[in-house]
Enzyme design. Structure first.
Site: not given
Ligand code: F6R
Length: 585
Positions: A99, A467
């Protein structure tokens, strides 16, 4: 982002166990690491290094307790000195922190005036010195930690190790901390994945509560220091889910798990019905997500409108606070997130909650902040996603939103049928994996790759480009097919690979026109469709599965990204600069 692993137990190779624990958290992304152990009958031993753990081994010291950290730099560069753990001037306090301490400059100045010597440029180190300072006035260590934690502004998770008494204290108001204890050993970590090799019974530490771990067991206190009971939960994860098994990388393993995940989600219709009921009671509906999860949200906009005839807006987590004017107590906001810890989403949602909105979370991690704090939560159940880039969680998000739209439209049977067809198509694509590898090898020297889609294939194109670029570092962009003539077409050169999503829906003819337009400018056209066409230089067949066709379509881009990374000799599981769970703004 940063990972934490602390060990206290009967085994005498704590250094090695901590390194193993940190390795299991490597997927979160980091740029330096450190471990501190209490050597038997001796002093503290601290190792800190920039870079990856790699083949590092720990000196064979006899030690039964210690703590380690993987750091993703924010305040201060990637150096050994800035890596955690941080140790107080008198060596009595060892600290790891996830953090940001927002008021660290002011705290640091006061500590320096009081004679403290700082060894790093980090915000975190102030906490170790503050603890040392507070110990001069207070002997009860739990009081010391509670007091110091109250002095910090911003969101933090800390574990303090007092090697003199072999006590650990954990407290947080943001990123997760998880505890597990068996008869012979206890562990504190930043992620339940690190505990799975030990036990499935874990305790997720709530915000502002204090957990003490000492050689006799663990104790939990509320923020006033009053003891309370500690109840564990059982994680439904088995060891094989956190290991690569026969696969070369987690990314390809997770791509292969997707057909089963899609089918599995169709069994969760009761839980999806609960979400549908809450949404149907509200006047306005918003999706909020970041990165891939945002693209799943954008797909949701199309699916809600087309299938459920419900208006939805979607927003990036980081932009959502600027959209709050229309949020009130008749609104529902759905957070879409793999980790459930993305700070940009959490902070936007806090403001929506203050305005009375109903908060929903579609997350993949049990016990995560979004899962615990939302008014209604839905667990995607895709299992731990260990490759940094999201594949199976994205597919699970779209699948859940797709089922939600069909639930609201009372067409679940049709939705389920489309999803089973989508799962069949994923399997069929994986049977043709070799041809996608060959395509990747053919286009690997390209400077740019473009992806075009219309309708729901537009967010599919955005996700596909993400991707590709994030794992192989080739510039890739997704565009709405209709935008070609408004500027995009200027980017097309002879041989530029352009992927065209051309499903058999209302976008079919227009998407084909886009293919002809880019082909006329020399593009190498990769058509993804149920029907071949002479305009395609390369053709990948995906049979029509209605609106669910987006799912197998994106799987092709996942595979292309994976094989492009391999063709460039890159590790697709750990793309540079990226972190799995983005817990700082
Ligand atoms: C792309 C990827 C990131 C996550 C983004 C959100 O492959 O992994 O763009 O999708 O950082 O993360 P979450 O889904 O954990 O909130």
């Amino acid at each position: 982002m940063c990972g934490i692993f602390a060990y206290l137990g009967e085994k005498t190779n704590a250094g090695e166990l901590i390194l193993q624990g940190l390795t299991s958290l490597e997927y979160r992304g980091y740029d330096s690491w450190g471990v501190a152990i209490k050597k038997e009958n001796s002093k503290l031993h601290v190792e800190k290094h920039p870079g990856k753990i790699g083949e590092a081994t720990f000196p064979p010291f006899t030690a039964s307790s210690g703590i380690g950290h993987t750091r993703w730099a924010t305040h201060g560069g990637v150096t050994a000195a800035n890596a955690h753990p941080h140790v107080s001037c008198n060596d009595e306090v060892v600290l790891v922190h996830n953090g940001i301490v927002e008021n660290f400059e002011e705290l640091k100045q006061n500590l320096q005036k009081a004679g403290h010597h700082f060894k790093s440029e980090t915000d975190s180190e102030v906490i170790a010195h503050l603890l040392e300072e507070e110990m001069k006035n207070e002997t009860d260590l739990k009081e010391v930690v509670l007091r110091v934690f109250r002095m910090l502004t911003g969101m933090s998770a800390i574990i303090v190790f007092f090697p003199g008494t072999n006590q650990f204290f954990a407290i947080k108001n943001g990123s997760p901390l998880v505890y597990s204890g068996t008869q012979s050993e206890q562990i504190l970590a930043s992620d339940a994945v690190a505990l799975i090799p030990y036990t499935n019974n874990v305790f997720f530490l709530p915000d502002y509560e204090l957990l003490e771990m000492n050689p006799h067991g663990a104790r939990l206190y509320d923020e006033t220091g009053t003891e309370k009971s500690l109840k564990t939960v059982t994680l439904e994860i088995d060891k094989s889910q956190v290991e690569k098994g026969a696969f070369a990388h987690f990314m390809i393993k997770e791509i292969h798990e997707q057909a089963a995940i899609v089918k599995q989600l169709t069994k969760k219709t009761d839980q999806i019905q609960n979400l549908a009921t809450a949404i149907q009671k509200s006047n306005r509906f918003y999706f909020v997500g970041c990165g891939s999860a945002y693209y799943a949200a954008l797909c949701g906009e199309y699916l809600f409108s087309k299938i459920a005839k419900i208006h939805a807006n979607s927003s990036f987590g980081s932009e959502f606070s600027y959209h709050l004017d229309f949020i009130d107590n008749t609104s529902t906001v759905m957070a879409v997130s793999q980790s459930g810890e993305t700070i940009d989403i959490i902070s936007g949602l806090q403001k929506a909650r203050e305005k009375g909105a109903h908060i929903m979370a579609l997350v993949n991690v049990l016990g995560s902040t979004l899962y615990r704090t939302a008014d209604s939560s839905f667990l995607l159940g895709a299992g731990p996603e260990k490759a940094v880039c999201s594949t199976k969680a994205f597919v699970a998000q779209i699948t859940a939103i797709f089922l939600l739209a069909h639930t609201m439209a009372h067409t679940v049977d049709k939705g389920t049928k489309d999803l089973f067809n989508a799962a069949r198509e994923i399997t069929s694509i994986l049977e043709r994996e070799k041809s996608i590898q060959e395509l990747a090898e053919k286009i690997v020297k390209s400077k740019n790759i473009f992806v075009l889609g219309r309708g729901i294939s537009y967010p599919g194109a955005l996700e596909s480009a993400l991707k590709i670029k994030e794992v192989c570092y080739i510039h890739a962009e997704g565009f709405a097919g209709g935008e070609l003539k408004h500027g995009v077409i200027a980017l097309i050169e002879k041989g530029t690979p352009v992927i065209i999503y051309n499903p058999e829906d209302e976008t079919y003819e227009d998407s084909l026109s886009s293919a002809y337009e880019v082909k006329a400018r020399g593009a190498y056209v990769i058509g993804i469709s149920s029907k071949p066409n002479p305009v395609f230089d390369a053709y990948i067949e995906v049979k029509n599965c209605g609106e669910a066709t987006i799912i197998p379509n994106v799987v092709i881009a996942q595979l292309l990204g994976y094989y492009l990374a391999l063709a460039k000799n890159l590790d697709p599981d750990k793309p540079r600069n990226l972190a799995k769970s983005v817990t700082v703004k």
